[in-house]
Design a protein around this motif. Structure first.
Motif, mmCIF file in Angstrom:
data_model
loop_
_atom_site.group_PDB
_atom_site.id
_atom_site.type_symbol
_atom_site.label_atom_id
_atom_site.label_comp_id
_atom_site.label_asym_id
_atom_site.label_seq_id
_atom_site.Cartn_x
_atom_site.Cartn_y
_atom_site.Cartn_z
ATOM 1 N N GLU A 106 2.160 1.797 -3.492
ATOM 2 C CA GLU A 106 1.091 2.245 -4.384
ATOM 3 C C GLU A 106 0.746 3.704 -4.122
ATOM 4 O O GLU A 106 0.638 4.517 -5.060
ATOM 5 N N GLN A 107 0.570 4.038 -2.857
ATOM 6 C CA GLN A 107 0.156 5.401 -2.511
ATOM 7 C C GLN A 107 1.239 6.439 -2.792
ATOM 8 O O GLN A 107 0.943 7.622 -2.962
ATOM 9 N N SER A 108 2.486 5.990 -2.860
ATOM 10 C CA SER A 108 3.581 6.917 -3.171
ATOM 11 C C SER A 108 3.589 7.330 -4.641
ATOM 12 O O SER A 108 4.278 8.282 -5.021
ATOM 13 N N ARG A 135 0.829 -1.216 0.000
ATOM 14 C CA ARG A 135 0.000 0.000 0.000
ATOM 15 C C ARG A 135 0.860 1.261 0.000
ATOM 16 O O ARG A 135 0.558 2.231 -0.699
ATOM 17 N N GLU A 136 1.932 1.229 0.778
ATOM 18 C CA GLU A 136 2.843 2.381 0.815
ATOM 19 C C GLU A 136 3.394 2.690 -0.575
ATOM 20 O O GLU A 136 3.433 3.854 -1.000
#
Length: 331
Positions: A318-320, A315-316
């Motif tokens: 992807e969100q970056s 998730r980290e």
């Protein structure tokens, strides 16, 4: 017997490879010579581990012994199916899946030619590699989807070592009535005159067949290494998707398959159709493992499948925006 397997697995790791200065050594287990384990192969051959400061040593340990090697601390990370890891998890070990790139049952049920409708499987002998390995779980899920009771209607046996080739040979010799295979072995099966009775992907059967597993204690003590490794997996999937010819050569090396048609089929089946850009383990692919495990271990009925996965590192990334940037480079 288990202790012997663990000791044998541990002995493999005593040979420590030389590493480049400044590179962190990292051992990773892969549990089968199948496409579901290929993410780390692509990463290794493309130099992606080194790009992130990791000197990766990929070590093959077959199926159940792979779990034992991981739980014994012989290596901190492994690629395997959720089915292999769920048993130790239910026994209280802090195993956790950090990502998933194969969330559908990729296996196909291949019977002998005289077996036509699913009902013909009644009383027949179906071969797998090892109990508890991915093929075992996949077969049982397919049989259930077909309305066949895997414990009463058929006989499931271990076909011994040698992998899919051994099972295909047993089919030709009429020692097995059916087996389960995935690509590229399905291509060889078709050439031998066998046909597919049921396809796990076409049936839409969820199953976490390929993912990255470790222990929560390792994550806590080595968060930066885990973050780098997950990033490498993301980049490996991108590499395979955007470098077809190079990926096929890597597959040829690790799968030990020379047949171009078979390799192309495996590439399409997995890299194109299965591997996601963002390797989340889907809830359905995890939940179905616990549902099936409940028949063997009542604790699975009350266990929380969410505790078996930790997608925060995926998730980290992807969100970056890093994954979008990766794929934008090829437009």
């Amino acid at each position: 017997m288990k202790s012997i397997l663990i000791i044998s697995a541990l002995a493999i790791f005593l040979l420590v490879p030389q590493r480049a200065p400044g590179q962190e050594p990292l051992k990773l287990i892969y549990s089968q010579f199948t496409m579901t384990n290929s993410a780390t192969w692509f990463a290794r051959e493309a130099g992606l581990f080194e790009r992130h400061g990791l000197n990766a040593d990929l070590i093959y340990v077959d199926s159940a012994p792979a779990v034992q090697a991981l739980t014994a601390g012989a290596a901190p990370l492994a690629t395997m199916s959720g089915g292999l890891a769920v048993g130790p998890y239910l026994n209280g070990l802090d195993l956790v899946m950090l990502g998933g790139w194969c969330n559908l049952n990729s296996y196909q049920l291949i019977p002998r030619p005289e077996i036509r409708p699913p009902e013909d499987l009644g009383g027949k002998v179906i071969g797998i590699g090892r109990y508890g390995a991915a093929a075992d779980w996949a077969l049982r899920l397919i049989l259930r989807k077909l309305g066949i009771n895997e414990n009463k209607d058929v006989q499931i046996i271990q076909a011994g070592g040698g992998g899919p080739a051994t099972r295909l040979g047993a089919m030709e010799a009429k020692k097995l009535d059916a087996t389960v295979l995935d690509s590229p072995q399905t291509v060889q099966a078709r050439r031998l005159g066998f046909r597919t009775l049921a396809d796990g992907v076409e049936l839409g059967i969820p199953f976490l067949q390929g993912g990255l597993v470790t222990r929560r204690s390792y994550v806590k003590a080595n968060e930066d290494t885990v973050r780098k490794t997950v990033r490498v997996i993301v980049e490996a999937i991108h590499y395979a998707k955007t470098n077809r010819e190079a990926a096929l050569k890597i597959m040829q090396k690790y799968l030990r398959v020379q047949d171009r048609e078979a390799l192309e089929d495996a590439y399409e089946s997995f890299v194109v159709k299965q591997f996601p850009r963002v390797p989340y383990a889907t809830p359905a692919a995890v939940e179905i493992i616990f549902e099936l495990a409940a028949d063997r271990d009542p604790r699975a009925k009350t266990a929380d499948p969410k505790g078996f996965i930790d997608m925060r590192f995926v998730r980290e990334i992807e969100q970056s925006g890093a994954i979008d940037k990766l794929y934008a480079q090829r437009r």
